[in-house]
Design a protein around this motif. Structure first.
Motif, short mmCIF file in Angstrom:
data_model
loop_
_atom_site.label_atom_id
_atom_site.label_comp_id
_atom_site.label_asym_id
_atom_site.label_seq_id
_atom_site.Cartn_x
_atom_site.Cartn_y
_atom_site.Cartn_z
N LEU A 95 34.82 -84.41 17.17
CA LEU A 95 34.14 -83.19 17.62
C LEU A 95 33.54 -82.44 16.44
O LEU A 95 32.41 -81.93 16.51
N ARG A 96 34.28 -82.37 15.34
CA ARG A 96 33.74 -81.68 14.16
C ARG A 96 32.52 -82.41 13.61
O ARG A 96 31.62 -81.79 13.05
N SER A 97 32.48 -83.73 13.77
CA SER A 97 31.30 -84.47 13.33
C SER A 97 30.10 -84.21 14.23
O SER A 97 28.96 -84.28 13.79
N MET A 98 30.36 -83.92 15.50
CA MET A 98 29.27 -83.63 16.42
C MET A 98 28.60 -82.29 16.08
O MET A 98 27.39 -82.14 16.25
N ALA A 99 29.42 -81.33 15.62
CA ALA A 99 28.88 -80.00 15.29
C ALA A 99 29.59 -79.51 14.05
O ALA A 99 30.58 -78.77 14.13
N PRO A 100 29.15 -79.92 12.87
CA PRO A 100 29.84 -79.56 11.62
C PRO A 100 30.05 -78.05 11.50
O PRO A 100 29.17 -77.25 11.81
N GLU A 101 31.26 -77.69 11.05
CA GLU A 101 31.68 -76.31 10.75
C GLU A 101 31.98 -75.48 11.99
O GLU A 101 32.66 -74.47 11.91
N GLN A 102 31.48 -75.91 13.15
CA GLN A 102 31.65 -75.08 14.35
C GLN A 102 33.10 -75.12 14.86
O GLN A 102 33.57 -74.14 15.46
N TYR A 103 33.79 -76.23 14.64
CA TYR A 103 35.13 -76.38 15.19
C TYR A 103 36.18 -76.58 14.10
O TYR A 103 37.23 -77.18 14.33
N ASP A 104 35.92 -76.07 12.90
CA ASP A 104 36.85 -76.25 11.79
C ASP A 104 38.22 -75.62 12.08
O ASP A 104 39.23 -76.06 11.54
N ALA A 105 38.27 -74.61 12.93
CA ALA A 105 39.54 -73.92 13.21
C ALA A 105 40.53 -74.81 13.95
O ALA A 105 41.72 -74.47 14.03
N LEU A 106 40.07 -75.95 14.47
CA LEU A 106 40.99 -76.85 15.18
C LEU A 106 41.98 -77.52 14.23
O LEU A 106 43.13 -77.77 14.59
N SER A 107 41.54 -77.82 13.02
CA SER A 107 42.40 -78.58 12.09
C SER A 107 43.68 -77.85 11.74
O SER A 107 44.77 -78.44 11.80
N PRO A 108 43.64 -76.56 11.35
CA PRO A 108 44.92 -75.89 11.08
C PRO A 108 45.82 -75.76 12.31
O PRO A 108 47.04 -75.80 12.19
N GLN A 109 45.23 -75.63 13.50
CA GLN A 109 46.04 -75.58 14.72
C GLN A 109 46.76 -76.90 14.92
O GLN A 109 47.95 -76.93 15.25
N LEU A 110 46.04 -78.00 14.74
CA LEU A 110 46.65 -79.32 14.88
C LEU A 110 47.74 -79.52 13.85
O LEU A 110 48.83 -80.05 14.15
N ARG A 111 47.49 -79.09 12.61
CA ARG A 111 48.49 -79.25 11.55
C ARG A 111 49.76 -78.48 11.88
O ARG A 111 50.88 -78.98 11.70
N ALA A 112 49.63 -77.27 12.40
CA ALA A 112 50.80 -76.46 12.73
C ALA A 112 51.62 -77.10 13.84
O ALA A 112 52.86 -77.13 13.78
#
Length: 873
Positions: A95-112
């Motif tokens: 998803l982040r590759s489809m729209a760079p920077e728009q969904y960056d907030a997902l990564s820290p949520q997944l990490r937590a």
């Protein structure tokens, strides 16, 4: 799309890029950039869908495991959690590759979320200060935390009751941790996580690999020095090196015979024997036992006792109560010449005495025909020695010794305030206690008991575990015979060996020619409520030719065929796994995986910040992925997305990714211009049979839709929502991807049908509906059943269906796409008509009949394509 299809997808992308490079001039350059952007998004979206399917597949399987109806272990829990996190991680990346920077907030949520799960599935490192790794046995009488319950209880009995017990020393939990931290712990977890150990052959392979690693690992220097110092401080002698795990010898989880004991070991062999006992914690039988009881492998801590080797003249096992509760006032003594190992490993049928503890008299006794004995060799190890017939038939104990044993047993029971299972040896007219542990009493319901039936093939022997069961007989003479043992079979064997416990979870009953209630296999059979009849002469030859037998272990009889009147009704007891440590861990981990909080895509809270579980992230990624694909088609050049024109208006737009249609210009395309066989097959399935429209609404079905639309306004007919609009077909010469929304339903169908079977696949994701969840679920289960019968690997979770067919010929895949086309078009709104199971059966039979007709029709091709005069949304 499945992970193995990325190579073919890249070929398609290459064709698109070649197509783009043909353009020239500013307009064509801009058009090329837009097409290039769409191409990249298509590739990312395929990867997102593949990861979404993998994530939901593993979540579904883990959700099923929560029922506790099948055994799972920590390897399953860890592997499932890691697979779920990894699959969701791939979705986030796509998803982040489809729209760079728009969904960056997902990564820290997944990490937590991943960190919270990791804290549950891995044992935390000790923060306490470690103590000695080797201690004298005299120092651990009241310290099961330092020596394990087995050793601590034995030392306590010797100290407080002034009984003879062996001297020696013990490897403490700190020795085990030091040894495991010497590179073993991570390696064992790696082997376990990568192994395919779902079946017995895989479990044996994994066990063998772990054993090799353990036995090849030298003792850490600090542990080696402490062992050397301990051996040098003691007089020379031989040792019995015995397991004493922290989870061993507890009521209900005895681990009887699951761990290794190495007998008659010299000082120079203690280190090797220690490694052998530690390796036995990962034997196939031990891992299977823990799996079936839901015990955590990573919480197994193996203490190892090195006891003075007692070269027994007579040895045996004493139960201070009848373990089957038939004669509550009687104590049982089982004895064999030589070492007691012949009893516990099931190789010998022992002499038995029953002692009335009230009068301290022998109530009854039986001298078995003992043909061999186990004794210590002059060097290291033990051997089996044949007995002369006249010696083997004589009782191996005098009555005086039996009563002395009985008095000792009574003292042990009174001291520990529970019935005891006692292993003992007699040497130089002295009784030595080798082990004492809690004895679990298994009562049996005798209400409404029938008289013994006539026609028994076997009548006699000893009830090792009560109950009755029926099944096909399966002869087991060695481990290889366990590999092909059918589910629900009756295990026939010569010797009641403890290693046969590895198949108890699928065994209906056990019949053994040798063995006794005191053997390790009998103990474990009672724990698992598996009927077992031991000491049945010539049982293998008598029973092996029958197709089915009924074992009535309680009455010591075996009958040909199935005697239903002897079998107990199905038990309502909770599943074995329900309250186990593994199940508690799985349940806790699933709290971070499966709950879905993001249910309304129109809500302001539908955002990365509100993703609390892995399921939330999959829902968000999928919804946003579809949105990005829709947005990607806006502003494309006229010949990029072309509306499909048939005899009636449609809402389908076709995007050619290379070789999928005739290279003509224009804003529309007709079916006779389509060259993509997968699309034509899919379209044929969708249109070969006229859609009859929604079923006539029943009051319940109509009310269900009204209530569902009221609860979710975006689903109401005519309301502005994200479930309408265009349906897109992305096509290539051998490829098709359909993203469609029909009212309340969303479908993804993807397929590749080329010349190489290992690149071919067909995939479906189908969910939604306007009726209540129970009706949608019934419809989903019906669809799953149809697709399973048509060769798909299909699962249903709630109202969603996931199905795939892989590595098949192009024709098989094209037929599969016909089936999927018919399903997505002709199961719409059937959820309104799912009032009862018979409704689902009625629709299933109709759909199967229609699919048979479609599959019998000519194969799709450009010359065969034609529009159907029916309304296609």
């Amino acid at each position: 799309m499945q992970p193995g299809n990325n190579g073919k997808a890249m070929n398609i992308l290459g064709k698109i890029r070649n197509f783009i490079r043909r353009g020239h001039g500013d307009a064509k350059h801009r058009d090329g950039e837009r097409l290039d952007s769409l191409t990249r998004r298509c590739d990312c979206f395929r990867r997102l869908l593949s990861a979404n399917h993998a994530a939901l597949d593993v979540m579904s399987d883990m959700g099923d495991a929560l029922s506790g109806l099948r055994p799972v272990d920590m390897n399953y829990v860890r592997s499932g959690c890691v697979s779920a996190v990894a699959s969701v991680g791939r979705m986030v990346k796509a998803l982040r590759s489809m729209a760079p920077e728009q969904y960056d907030a997902l990564s820290p949520q997944l990490r937590a979320i991943a960190e919270r799960i990791d804290a549950l599935i891995h044992v935390k490192a000790d923060t306490i200060e470690h103590g000695p790794m080797i201690l004298p046995l005299r120092d651990v009488a009241h310290r099961p935390d330092l020596a394990g319950p087995k050793t601590a209880t034995l030392m306590q009995a010797g100290e407080e009751l002034d009984l003879y017990v062996p001297d020696g020393f013990v490897f403490t939990p700190d020795a085990f941790r030091e040894f495991m931290d010497h590179g073993l712990r991570d390696e064992i977890e790696r082997l376990s996580m990568t192994a395919e150990a779902d079946d017995l052959a895989g479990l044996y392979t994994l066990s063998s690999r772990i054993a090799q690693k353990v036995q090849a690992t030298p003792l850490p220097p600090k542990l080696h020095r402490q062992l050397r110092d301990m051996l040098e401080s003691r007089p020379p002698g031989r040792y019995a090196v015995r397991s004493s795990a922290l989870n061993e010898d507890k009521a209900g989880t005895s681990f009887a015979g699951q761990y290794r004991s190495v007998l008659n070991v010299g000082p120079e062999g203690v280190a090797d024997a220690y490694r052998e006992v530690v390796a036995s914690a990962f034997s196939a039988t031990a891992m299977s036992y823990r799996r079936n009881l839901g015990q955590r492998d990573d919480q197994t801590v193996m203490c190892v006792a090195c006891m003075e080797m007692i070269d027994a003249e007579v040895g045996g096992v004493m139960y201070t109560r009848d373990p089957l509760a038939r004669e509550p006032s009687l104590l049982q003594v089982h004895a064999v010449p030589g070492l007691p190992a012949s009893i516990v490993d099931g190789t010998c049928t022992p002499d038995t005495w029953s002692v009335d503890t009230g009068t301290m008299t022998v109530a009854h006794s039986h001298a078995a025909d003992k043909r061999s004995m186990r004794r210590c060799m002059n060097g290291e190890g033990t051997c089996v020695e044949l007995l002369r017939p006249e010696h083997g038939r004589k009782p191996c104990l005098r009555t005086r010794t039996v009563l002395l044993l009985a008095r000792t047993g009574v003292r042990l029971e009174q001291h520990f305030k529970s019935p005891q299972d006692v292993e003992w040896a007699v040497t130089d007219d002295k009784i030595v206690i080798l082990q004492c542990r809690p004895l679990e009493i298994r009562t049996q319901d005798r209400t409404g008991e029938q008289e013994v039936s006539t026609g028994a093939v076997i009548q006699g022997g000893t009830t090792a575990s009560p109950g009755a069961a029926a099944g096909p007989p399966h002869v087991v003479r060695g481990k290889v015979d366990l590999l092909d043992m059918p589910e629900g079979a009756v295990l026939l064997t010569d010797q009641a060996h403890p290693e046969w416990a590895v198949v108890l979870s699928k065994t209906a009953a056990i019949v053994a020619e040798h063995g006794s209630t005191a053997g390790h296999l009998a103990n474990v059979a009672r724990e698992f409520n598996v009927p077992a009849l031991f000491g049945a002469p010539d049982a293998v030859n008598k029973l092996k030719e029958y197709s089915s037998v009924t074992v009535d272990a309680s009455r010591c009889a075996v009958y040909p065929g199935t005697r239903a009147h002897l079998l107990a009704p199905a038990s309502d007891t909770p599943p074995l796994m329900a309250k186990s440590p593994v199940m508690r861990c799985l349940r806790a981990a699933m709290n971070h995986i499966i709950p879905l909080n993001l249910t309304d895509a129109a809500s302001p809270e539908f955002s990365p910040a509100h993703c609390e579980t892995l399921h939330d992230i999959t829902r968000f990624c999928h919804e946003m992925g579809v949105s990005e694909m829709v947005n990607a088609t806006h502003g494309l050049p006229g010949n990029a997305a072309r509306r499909l024109v048939t005899d009636v208006p449609t809402r389908y737009w076709v995007i050619d990714m290379g070789g999928g249609m005739d290279p003509s210009r224009g804003r529309t395309v007709t079916l006779d211009q389509i060259r993509s066989k997968p699309m034509l097959a899919l379209w044929q399935g969708m249109t070969a049979k006229p859609w009859q429209g929604p079923p006539p609404p029943t009051p319940g079905g109509f009310l269900s839709v009204i209530m569902e639309a009221s609860a979710t306004p975006g689903l109401a007919p005519g309301a502005a929502n994200d479930m309408g609009g265009r349906n897109f077909l992305l096509i290539g010469s051998h490829y098709c991807n359909l993203q469609s929304r029909y009212g309340f339903h969303f479908s993804t169908v993807e397929g590749h049908a080329g010349p190489f079977p290992d690149e071919n696949y067909a995939y479906l994701q189908f969910k939604g509906g306007g009726a209540s969840p129970d009706r949608r679920k019934m419809r989903a289960e019906m669809v799953r059943g149809i697709l399973s019968r048509k060769g798909f690997l299909a699962t249903a979770k709630g109202d969603a269906v996931f199905a795939r067919m892989e590595n098949e010929s192009a024709q098989r895949i094209l037929n599969g796409l016909k089936v999927l086309g018919h399903i997505v078009m002709h199961t719409r709104q059937l959820d309104m008509d799912m009032n009862a199971p018979q409704d689902a059966q009625r629709h299933e039979q109709r759909l199967l009949s229609e699919i048979r007709d479609i599959l019998a029709s000519p194969a799709p091709g450009p010359d065969h394509a034609s529009g159907q005069r029916e309304q296609i949304p």
